[in-house]
Design a protein around this motif. Structure first.
Motif, PDB file in Angstrom:
ATOM      1  N   SER A   1      -3.038  -4.224 -13.459  1.00 15.34           N
ATOM      2  CA  SER A   1      -2.732  -3.355 -12.320  1.00 15.34           C
ATOM      3  C   SER A   1      -1.852  -4.075 -11.312  1.00 15.34           C
ATOM      4  CB  SER A   1      -4.014  -2.888 -11.629  1.00 15.34           C
ATOM      5  OG  SER A   1      -4.631  -1.938 -12.448  1.00 15.34           O
TER       6      SER A   1
ATOM      7  N   GLY B   1      11.324  -0.179  -6.370  1.00 11.97           N
ATOM      8  CA  GLY B   1       9.941  -0.223  -6.841  1.00 11.97           C
ATOM      9  C   GLY B   1       9.094   0.851  -6.193  1.00 11.97           C
ATOM     10  N   GLY B   2       7.785   0.742  -6.422  1.00  9.50           N
ATOM     11  CA  GLY B   2       6.859   1.742  -5.900  1.00  9.50           C
ATOM     12  C   GLY B   2       6.787   1.730  -4.378  1.00  9.50           C
ATOM     13  N   THR B   3       6.850   0.543  -3.811  1.00  5.65           N
ATOM     14  CA  THR B   3       6.735   0.443  -2.353  1.00  5.65           C
ATOM     15  C   THR B   3       7.864   1.194  -1.663  1.00  5.65           C
ATOM     16  OG1 THR B   3       5.599  -1.669  -2.526  1.00  5.65           O
ATOM     17  CG2 THR B   3       6.722  -1.224  -0.438  1.00  5.65           C
TER      18      THR B   3
ATOM     19  N   HIS C   1      -2.358   3.292  -1.419  1.00  3.59           N
ATOM     20  CA  HIS C   1      -1.784   1.941  -1.466  1.00  3.59           C
ATOM     21  C   HIS C   1      -1.223   1.616  -0.068  1.00  3.59           C
ATOM     22  CE1 HIS C   1       1.285  -1.124  -2.559  1.00  3.59           C
ATOM     23  NE2 HIS C   1       0.387  -1.470  -3.458  1.00  3.59           N
TER      24      HIS C   1
ATOM     25  N   SER D   1       1.518   0.695   0.847  1.00  2.00           N
ATOM     26  CA  SER D   1       2.897   1.170   1.050  1.00  2.00           C
ATOM     27  C   SER D   1       2.942   2.624   1.506  1.00  2.00           C
ATOM     28  CB  SER D   1       3.727   0.988  -0.223  1.00  2.00           C
ATOM     29  OG  SER D   1       3.109   1.613  -1.322  1.00  2.00           O
TER      30      SER D   1
ATOM     31  N   VAL E   1       1.824   5.507  -9.631  1.00  2.90           N
ATOM     32  CA  VAL E   1       2.154   4.178 -10.162  1.00  2.90           C
ATOM     33  C   VAL E   1       1.124   3.699 -11.188  1.00  2.90           C
ATOM     34  CG1 VAL E   1       2.253   1.731  -9.480  1.00  2.90           C
ATOM     35  CG2 VAL E   1       3.608   3.425  -8.243  1.00  2.90           C
ATOM     36  N   GLN E   2      -0.157   3.879 -10.890  1.00  2.00           N
ATOM     37  CA  GLN E   2      -1.185   3.364 -11.814  1.00  2.00           C
ATOM     38  C   GLN E   2      -1.492   4.337 -12.950  1.00  2.00           C
ATOM     39  OE1 GLN E   2      -2.550   0.345 -11.914  1.00  2.00           O
ATOM     40  NE2 GLN E   2      -1.620  -0.430 -10.039  1.00  2.00           N
TER      41      GLN E   2
ATOM     42  N   SER F   1       6.601   3.041 -10.784  1.00  2.00           N
ATOM     43  CA  SER F   1       7.061   1.649 -10.698  1.00  2.00           C
ATOM     44  C   SER F   1       7.121   1.073 -12.107  1.00  2.00           C
ATOM     45  CB  SER F   1       6.094   0.840  -9.838  1.00  2.00           C
ATOM     46  OG  SER F   1       6.425  -0.523  -9.875  1.00  2.00           O
TER      47      SER F   1
HETATM   48  C1  LIG Z   1      -0.804   2.648  -6.510  1.00  2.00           C
HETATM   49  C2  LIG Z   1       0.348   1.743  -6.214  1.00  2.00           C
HETATM   50  N1  LIG Z   1       1.376   2.217  -5.490  1.00  2.00           N
HETATM   51  C3  LIG Z   1       2.447   1.456  -5.196  1.00  2.00           C
HETATM   52  C4  LIG Z   1       2.538   0.158  -5.622  1.00  2.00           C
HETATM   53  C5  LIG Z   1       3.741  -0.663  -5.253  1.00  2.00           C
HETATM   54  O1  LIG Z   1       4.601  -0.816  -6.341  1.00  2.00           O
HETATM   55  P1  LIG Z   1       5.674  -2.002  -6.365  1.00  2.00           P
HETATM   56  O2  LIG Z   1       4.931  -3.248  -6.716  1.00  2.00           O
HETATM   57  O3  LIG Z   1       6.648  -1.583  -7.437  1.00  2.00           O
HETATM   58  O4  LIG Z   1       6.316  -2.042  -5.031  1.00  2.00           O
HETATM   59  C6  LIG Z   1       1.482  -0.383  -6.369  1.00  2.00           C
HETATM   60  C7  LIG Z   1       1.513  -1.800  -6.786  1.00  2.00           C
HETATM   61  O5  LIG Z   1       0.497  -2.462  -6.875  1.00  2.00           O
HETATM   62  C8  LIG Z   1       0.373   0.431  -6.681  1.00  2.00           C
HETATM   63  O6  LIG Z   1      -0.668  -0.032  -7.398  1.00  2.00           O
END
Ligand SMILES: Cc1ncc(COP(=O)(O)O)c(C=O)c1O
Length: 380
Positions: free
Chosen positions: A9, A70-72, A100, A102, A179-180, A200
């Motif tokens: 994860s 990325g996800g953030t 998360h 972010s 993302v997960q 992501s």
């Molecule tokens: C649920 C979730 N959202 C967003 C992110 C952020 O993704 P990234 O690492 O690509 O910025 C993560 C990363 O751990 C995540 O688990």
């Protein structure tokens, strides 16, 4: 046995096929996709092929995919979009208490900037937002709801269908951080009824530093990063073509393997969970009574400081985590477990085991051998 990695994860190892797919763009095909000449056109074709592959993974149109770092960044971009579309007398932004960071940390910033109210939706003891909570907090003044698909600490699944239906009733935009869930749950934006969705690459065997935000074509969006006209003027900056090609390959592989992989991971996770419950006294599985993502197990070892157990496991070659990698180093207990009503000491006794494409039954059995005596030692 070599080291066992049960922290998928946090990030996953790159799949070899993904690495292969990236290599041409780290070599001869180095062009800038914005350039008009042959080199640029090659890169542009690769970028658009990748966009189609990522769109196909979630049932979207390719023009609805914005590549991000990325996800953030995708989550930040989703929340910043509220400034482009809020309406009503007392507009509101709603997000769950277990999002998360972010989402959770940026929500108040954008709410303040756009001068709108923020509602943080509470969760029950399992970590779920209930349908009643959705009805209570999502109303016609709610501009945007951000509610994740599956939690990155407990794996708990949120009521995505109910949230989408409620947003439909109230005219609210629904952003879902998937993302997960990607790679272990089928994702189809049309069927889910979401307007914005985050992915992501590095959580599904792709490279770090790349992801995307799906944005339904009807949704207005202000860019977060302003620059050139890349990504239909919604995200400035020359695209990272190699990483995007890898992301697309990871989506394609995840799509092909999804059903079998979800089942395989659920079996391995259950083997770990049942094995630990049988061999170690005074343990509690967090969110045990809820539906969960198949690759995650969050389990509390009563009376033990999780960081000490993590380090003891690491000494024995087993990598797990106490929570999200982005907050490691901080002594704060998990905001997710606290939101579920746990005490600080309960939250500080929980470890997250997250399985992935490299995990084998032999690795699980190794953990089941190694872990019980470590717990006993620490309790002594
Ligand atoms: C649920 C979730 N959202 C967003 C992110 C952020 O993704 P990234 O690492 O690509 O910025 C993560 C990363 O751990 C995540 O688990």
């Amino acid at each position: 046995m070599d080291r066992v990695y049960l922290d998928h994860s946090a990030t996953t190892p790159l799949r070899p096929e993904v690495r292969e797919a990236m290599l041409p763009f780290l070599g001869a095909q180095f062009g800038n996709p914005g350039s008009l000449h042959w080199f640029g056109r090659q890169a542009c074709h690769a970028l658009e092929d990748a966009r189609e592959m990522v769109a196909a993974f979630i049932g979207a149109e390719s023009r609805e995919i914005i590549f991000t770092s990325g996800g953030t960044e995708a989550n930040n971009l989703a929340l910043s979009s509220i400034s482009a579309c809020y309406a009503g007398d007392a507009p509101r932004l709603a997000l769950s208490a277990v999002e998360h960071p972010s989402v959770l940390r940026v929500g108040p910033v954008y709410a303040e900037r756009a001068e709108i109210y923020l509602n943080v939706l509470p969760v029950d003891a399992q970590g779920r937002v209930t349908p009643e909570t959705l009805r209570r907090y999502v109303n016609p003044n709610t501009v945007l709801l951000s509610l994740m698909f599956g939690n990155n600490e407990t794996g708990v699944l949120q009521p995505v269908a109910e949230a989408a239906a409620r947003c439909d009733e109230t005219g609210t935009l629904y952003h879902c951080d998937a993302v997960q869930a990607a790679g272990v749950v089928p994702l189809n934006v049309g069927r889910l009824g979401v307007h914005l969705l985050t992915l992501s690459a590095h959580k599904i065997g792709g490279p770090k530093g790349v992801g995307c935000l799906y944005v339904n074509h009807d949704v207005p969006l202000e860019p977060l990063i302003v620059g050139g006209s890349q990504e239909r003027r919604r995200r400035g900056g020359t695209e990272n073509v190699a990483a995007i090609a890898g992301f697309a390959k990871a989506c394609e592989l995840a799509q092909h393997r999804l059903e079998g992989e979800a089942k395989r991971l659920a079996q391995l996770r259950d083997r770990l969970e049942q094995g630990l419950l049988a061999r170690v006294k005074d343990v509690r599985v967090n969110s045990a009574a809820a539906e969960r993502l198949p690759h995650l197990l969050n389990i509390a070892f009563e009376g033990i400081e999780n960081e000490r157990l993590l380090l003891a496991l690491d000494e024995h070659g087993v990598a797990v985590s106490t929570g999200p990698a982005c907050s490691s180093g901080g002594a704060d207990p998990s905001h997710v477990l606290l939101a579920m009503g746990q005490t600080h000491s309960q939250a500080r006794s929980a470890l997250r085991f997250s399985l992935g494409w490299t995990t084998t039954p032999a690795e699980i059995d190794h953990v089941l051998d190694v872990l019980p005596p470590l717990v006993e030692n620490l309790r002594r």
